[in-house]
Design a protein around this motif. Sequence first.
Motif, PDB file in Angstrom:
ATOM      1  N   LEU A 107       8.738 -36.314  57.597  1.00 33.87           N
ATOM      2  CA  LEU A 107       8.295 -35.847  58.906  1.00 33.87           C
ATOM      3  C   LEU A 107       8.522 -36.936  59.943  1.00 33.87           C
ATOM      4  CD1 LEU A 107       4.950 -34.120  57.810  1.00 33.87           C
ATOM      5  CD2 LEU A 107       7.064 -32.979  58.514  1.00 33.87           C
ATOM      6  N   PRO A 108       8.785 -36.560  61.198  1.00 33.54           N
ATOM      7  CA  PRO A 108       9.139 -37.548  62.240  1.00 33.54           C
ATOM      8  C   PRO A 108       7.960 -38.404  62.677  1.00 33.54           C
ATOM      9  CG  PRO A 108       8.903 -35.378  63.221  1.00 33.54           C
ATOM     10  CD  PRO A 108       8.798 -35.176  61.727  1.00 33.54           C
ATOM     11  N   GLY A 134       5.687 -33.736  68.541  1.00 37.13           N
ATOM     12  CA  GLY A 134       6.840 -33.410  67.710  1.00 37.13           C
ATOM     13  C   GLY A 134       6.477 -33.333  66.237  1.00 37.13           C
ATOM     14  N   THR A 158       4.687 -30.087  65.680  1.00 39.23           N
ATOM     15  CA  THR A 158       5.653 -28.982  65.666  1.00 39.23           C
ATOM     16  C   THR A 158       6.440 -28.955  64.362  1.00 39.23           C
ATOM     17  OG1 THR A 158       5.864 -29.102  68.075  1.00 39.23           O
ATOM     18  CG2 THR A 158       7.613 -27.954  66.878  1.00 39.23           C
ATOM     19  N   ALA A 159       6.774 -30.137  63.839  1.00 41.22           N
ATOM     20  CA  ALA A 159       7.505 -30.212  62.566  1.00 41.22           C
ATOM     21  C   ALA A 159       6.677 -29.635  61.429  1.00 41.22           C
ATOM     22  CB  ALA A 159       7.875 -31.658  62.270  1.00 41.22           C
ATOM     23  N   ARG A 166       6.711 -25.790  61.807  1.00 41.49           N
ATOM     24  CA  ARG A 166       7.966 -25.201  61.338  1.00 41.49           C
ATOM     25  C   ARG A 166       8.068 -25.245  59.819  1.00 41.49           C
ATOM     26  NH1 ARG A 166      11.793 -27.915  66.024  1.00 41.49           N
ATOM     27  NH2 ARG A 166      11.308 -26.389  67.658  1.00 41.49           N
ATOM     28  N   LEU A 167       7.560 -26.310  59.226  1.00 37.42           N
ATOM     29  CA  LEU A 167       7.566 -26.421  57.766  1.00 37.42           C
ATOM     30  C   LEU A 167       6.699 -25.324  57.147  1.00 37.42           C
ATOM     31  CD1 LEU A 167       8.118 -27.897  55.086  1.00 37.42           C
ATOM     32  CD2 LEU A 167       6.181 -29.406  55.622  1.00 37.42           C
TER      33      LEU A 167
END
Length: 346
Positions: A197-198, A218, A221-222, A225-226
């Motif tokens: 993850l970022p 971010g 959001t990651a 989406r995952l």
Amino acid sequence: MATVLAIETSCDETAVAIVKNREVIYSLMASQIETHRQYGGVVPEVASRQHVEKVDWAIAECFKNTNFSWADIDGVAATCAPGLVGALLVGVTVAKTLAIIRNKPFLGIHHLEGHIYANYLSDPNLQPPFLCLLVSGGHTSLIWVKNCGEYQTLGQTRDDAAGEAFDKVARLLDLGYPGGPIIDKLASQGDPKAFPLPEGNISLPGGGYHPYDSSFSGLKTAVLRLVQKLKQEGTALPVSDIAASFQESVAKSLTRRAIACALDYGLKTIAVGGGVAANSGLRKHLQAAADAQGLRVLFPPLKFCTDNAAMIGCAAAEHLNRGHTSPLTLGVQSRLDIKDVMQLYN
């Protein structure tokens, strides 16, 4: 050697403490978590009403459980900024009233300064200058502590605070509120390398990135989406692995920035404050990184990481020892930059 009765009502914890310099004589906190859990977050009006119901009882308990009387109290303090305005008003109004009735000085305390001073409770010999990594539900900042009342913010979040990100990810995973303790517990059972993850760098005009500022939108959001991807695939959510991967990203991000900031400014001590200071992943990563660089890192005891009146009393005692008092006309503020702390005093 000032002794202060302190009140903290900036959000959803009704807290009162008696503090003598950097020694906690008695500290009490009435939590509202169970009340707000049903709403998935803090409801300001509900929080304010519960403060009204609990604060007198909490003050009485402090005196009841100690040998202290009003003759032993040198000043009365309350958090006045930042925070929920209605909640702050309860504590400040009570503190001012007691100051008038008991003929004691009144001190309005900045909530973030309180989190910095939580570290003085764990190490009474701590002295500036040092770097404070302040991570909570509403704030994520790197603060250069130069002296009492003298602070410079070197880095901050550009969007969600770290604690806010924990709450939002917990909501995505249907884990309930508050998210921090739940995710921390699940992370201990998961694989932190399961999902890359970022960490969220902040881009600057012309290239490069801000080395001390944080971003968690971010990352949030990651995770969203995952979760959506796994659900679309019909895969059972590996909640512990997602929690561990998310916590790993947050801890590494905060650690990288704090270490870089301390080294760049020649500060040998990193003191951590705020609710996220209780996170085991952050403690592990930051301690290891600090040891590798020859830096000292301080974490408050867990009971002084979340909002509490002991840290407010410690900050107030320091100001009172220096002759600082607040006018009775002082109001409350939902926002106040920590560099403007001295505006609170005569």
